[in-house]
Design an enzyme around this catalytic site. Structure first.
Site, PDB file in Angstrom:
ATOM      1  N   CYS A  74      -0.047 -15.034  -2.227  1.00 13.78           N
ATOM      2  CA  CYS A  74      -0.471 -13.801  -2.888  1.00 13.78           C
ATOM      3  C   CYS A  74      -1.986 -13.794  -3.071  1.00 13.78           C
ATOM      4  O   CYS A  74      -2.544 -14.719  -3.678  1.00 13.78           O
ATOM      5  CB  CYS A  74       0.212 -13.663  -4.248  1.00 13.78           C
ATOM      6  SG  CYS A  74      -0.405 -12.279  -5.234  1.00 13.78           S
ATOM      7  N   CYS A  77      -3.267 -13.862  -6.970  1.00 13.45           N
ATOM      8  CA  CYS A  77      -3.059 -15.001  -7.867  1.00 13.45           C
ATOM      9  C   CYS A  77      -4.351 -15.812  -7.991  1.00 13.45           C
ATOM     10  O   CYS A  77      -5.177 -15.824  -7.071  1.00 13.45           O
ATOM     11  CB  CYS A  77      -1.946 -15.905  -7.334  1.00 13.45           C
ATOM     12  SG  CYS A  77      -0.277 -15.276  -7.625  1.00 13.45           S
ATOM     13  N   ASN A 175       0.442   1.989  -8.871  1.00 17.24           N
ATOM     14  CA  ASN A 175       1.622   2.222  -8.046  1.00 17.24           C
ATOM     15  C   ASN A 175       2.579   1.069  -8.318  1.00 17.24           C
ATOM     16  O   ASN A 175       2.206  -0.090  -8.129  1.00 17.24           O
ATOM     17  CB  ASN A 175       1.287   2.242  -6.561  1.00 17.24           C
ATOM     18  CG  ASN A 175       0.257   3.292  -6.211  1.00 17.24           C
ATOM     19  OD1 ASN A 175       0.177   4.337  -6.841  1.00 17.24           O
ATOM     20  ND2 ASN A 175      -0.547   3.016  -5.196  1.00 17.24           N
ATOM     21  N   HIS A 186       2.232  -8.745  -7.346  1.00 17.21           N
ATOM     22  CA  HIS A 186       1.480  -9.223  -8.511  1.00 17.21           C
ATOM     23  C   HIS A 186       1.100  -8.014  -9.386  1.00 17.21           C
ATOM     24  O   HIS A 186       0.636  -6.993  -8.864  1.00 17.21           O
ATOM     25  CB  HIS A 186       0.224  -9.946  -8.038  1.00 17.21           C
ATOM     26  CG  HIS A 186      -0.419 -10.786  -9.083  1.00 17.21           C
ATOM     27  ND1 HIS A 186      -0.522 -12.156  -8.988  1.00 17.21           N
ATOM     28  CD2 HIS A 186      -1.000 -10.459 -10.264  1.00 17.21           C
ATOM     29  CE1 HIS A 186      -1.153 -12.630 -10.054  1.00 17.21           C
ATOM     30  NE2 HIS A 186      -1.439 -11.607 -10.842  1.00 17.21           N
ATOM     31  N   HIS A 188      -0.678  -5.270 -10.965  1.00 16.37           N
ATOM     32  CA  HIS A 188      -2.049  -4.804 -10.770  1.00 16.37           C
ATOM     33  C   HIS A 188      -2.078  -3.285 -10.678  1.00 16.37           C
ATOM     34  O   HIS A 188      -1.065  -2.625 -10.488  1.00 16.37           O
ATOM     35  CB  HIS A 188      -2.660  -5.402  -9.498  1.00 16.37           C
ATOM     36  CG  HIS A 188      -2.112  -4.817  -8.225  1.00 16.37           C
ATOM     37  ND1 HIS A 188      -0.845  -5.088  -7.747  1.00 16.37           N
ATOM     38  CD2 HIS A 188      -2.656  -3.952  -7.319  1.00 16.37           C
ATOM     39  CE1 HIS A 188      -0.634  -4.440  -6.620  1.00 16.37           C
ATOM     40  NE2 HIS A 188      -1.720  -3.734  -6.335  1.00 16.37           N
ATOM     41  N   GLN A 190      -5.191   0.039  -9.601  1.00 11.69           N
ATOM     42  CA  GLN A 190      -6.383   0.302  -8.800  1.00 11.69           C
ATOM     43  C   GLN A 190      -7.253   1.341  -9.498  1.00 11.69           C
ATOM     44  O   GLN A 190      -6.819   1.998 -10.444  1.00 11.69           O
ATOM     45  CB  GLN A 190      -5.999   0.816  -7.407  1.00 11.69           C
ATOM     46  CG  GLN A 190      -5.149  -0.158  -6.601  1.00 11.69           C
ATOM     47  CD  GLN A 190      -4.832   0.366  -5.213  1.00 11.69           C
ATOM     48  OE1 GLN A 190      -5.730   0.568  -4.395  1.00 11.69           O
ATOM     49  NE2 GLN A 190      -3.559   0.591  -4.940  1.00 11.69           N
TER      50      GLN A 190
END
Length: 352
Positions: A74, A77, A175, A186, A188, A190
């Site tokens: 990932c 991470c 999203n 993960h 998150h 934007q």
């Protein structure tokens, strides 16, 4: 809540020149680990759509962006010493923000190609906001102080990005869920900083210019559609919801964006946000796929644009997705199977 309200920000310039910001309640002092190799040079540009009267963005380098990697690879991470390199080359962090490796907008966007239609450079900025060093989790599962830090990070990024002369509108968003195309699991979000006010935002601007439409709506509906709230912030299912279980979150007092929040506003807003996500996840007993959009004032609209969040869930039942099909995509008219007042009642019954 942490006893301190001071947010520390560490800036790291990555090997390819992109900036990484490490935010936390404590200063970040860990040493650098493994850096990613520089990525492709971004080449975004805009083309004018003469029938719709709007810009379309083109960024062919995004075709090669990371797609559903295994957890051990990932890129969001933290990177342990000697480990697989990722976007955040430190062994731990609280919240990290970095310039997107595959941006749709860029401050140094090159000149567009010459075409038989109008074109323009895609000036702006795209950033990724990583909520936690943990590979799994949700906004609802974050500690209260982490959600409060997230609100403060949004405020800081708004200030920085709106100060860029080419930026007209800044939109943080999340999203969530493979059902809507998420390719990195993960936790998150934007941030897109646009060189223009996007077509979907322009009607909001016009509505707020005419009057305090959001507070007037609240006055008319009272608490009948509320699902969460406190003395500073409230969440409700709008009676005009376009998505099943759609929820709006707003500060009760006028704010053009979270950059005008005081400490109490931050705590209150973060608490309501966490409760809303927990209720949506509890509705069908599994994580709700959704779009979470922050709407703050575009440049020059700070006097009347009321900051708020709109969350668009994509499940209409426990096992059926809401698809945007012919009527929604072709005509722009949304059809909703369930009534907003029924959904508000169901969400109030959920134990967060």
């Amino acid at each position: 809540m942490t006893a301190s309200t001071q947010v520390h920000r560490r800036t790291h310039v990555k090997a390819d020149g992109r900036k990484l910001f490490l935010y936390g309640w404590r200063p970040h002092e860990l040493p650098l680990t493994e850096e990613l190799e520089p990525g492709p040079a971004p080449q975004p540009h805009l083309r004018w759509h003469p029938l719709r009267g709007e810009w379309v963005g083109y960024a062919s380098h995004r075709q090669e962006r990371t797609f559903k990697p295994p957890a051990e690879f990932c890129p969001l991470c933290p990177v342990q010493p000697g480990g697989f390199p990722g976007e955040i080359p430190f062994a731990d962090f609280e919240i990290a923000v970095f310039e997107n490796r595959f941006p749709a907008f860029h401050p140094d966007a090159p000149a567009p190609p010459e075409l038989p239609i109008p074109t323009a450079p895609a000036k702006g900025q795209c950033e990724v906001v990583v909520y936690s060093a943990a590979h799994s989790g949700t906004v609802a599962g974050l500690p209260a102080e982490r959600r409060e830090l997230m609100v403060r990070v949004w405020a800081d990024r708004y200030r920085d990005l709106l100060a860029m002369p080419e930026v007209a509108f800044v939109m943080p968003f999340e999203n969530r869920g493979e059902e809507i195309g998420v390719t990195l699991h993960h936790p998150h979000g934007q941030i897109y900083a646009f060189p223009f006010v996007p077509p979907a935002v322009a009607p909001l601007v016009e509505a707020f210019r005419k009057g305090p439409v959001l507070t007037e709506l609240r006055d008319r509906i009272g608490g009948a559609y509320d699902i969460a709230g406190n003395d500073r912030a409230v969440a409700f299912v709008p009676p005009c919801a376009r998505f099943p279980s759609e929820v709006w979150i707003m500060p009760r007092a006028f704010h053009p964006g979270p950059w005008t929040f005081d400490d109490a506003d931050v705590r209150a807003f973060a608490a309501v946000l966490g409760e809303v996500v927990a209720r949506l996840d509890g509705l069908y007993g599994k994580p709700m796929p959704y779009l979470c959009i922050l709407y703050a004032a575009p440049r020059g609209e700070e006097a009347h644009f009321h900051f708020h969040i709109q969350i668009y869930p994509f499940l209409r039942t426990a096992d059926r997705l809401k698809y945007l099909a012919g009527c929604e995509q072709g005509a722009g008219m949304f059809l909703v199977d369930g009534l907003p007042e029924q959904m508000a009642a169901r969400l109030r019954e959920v134990t967060p």
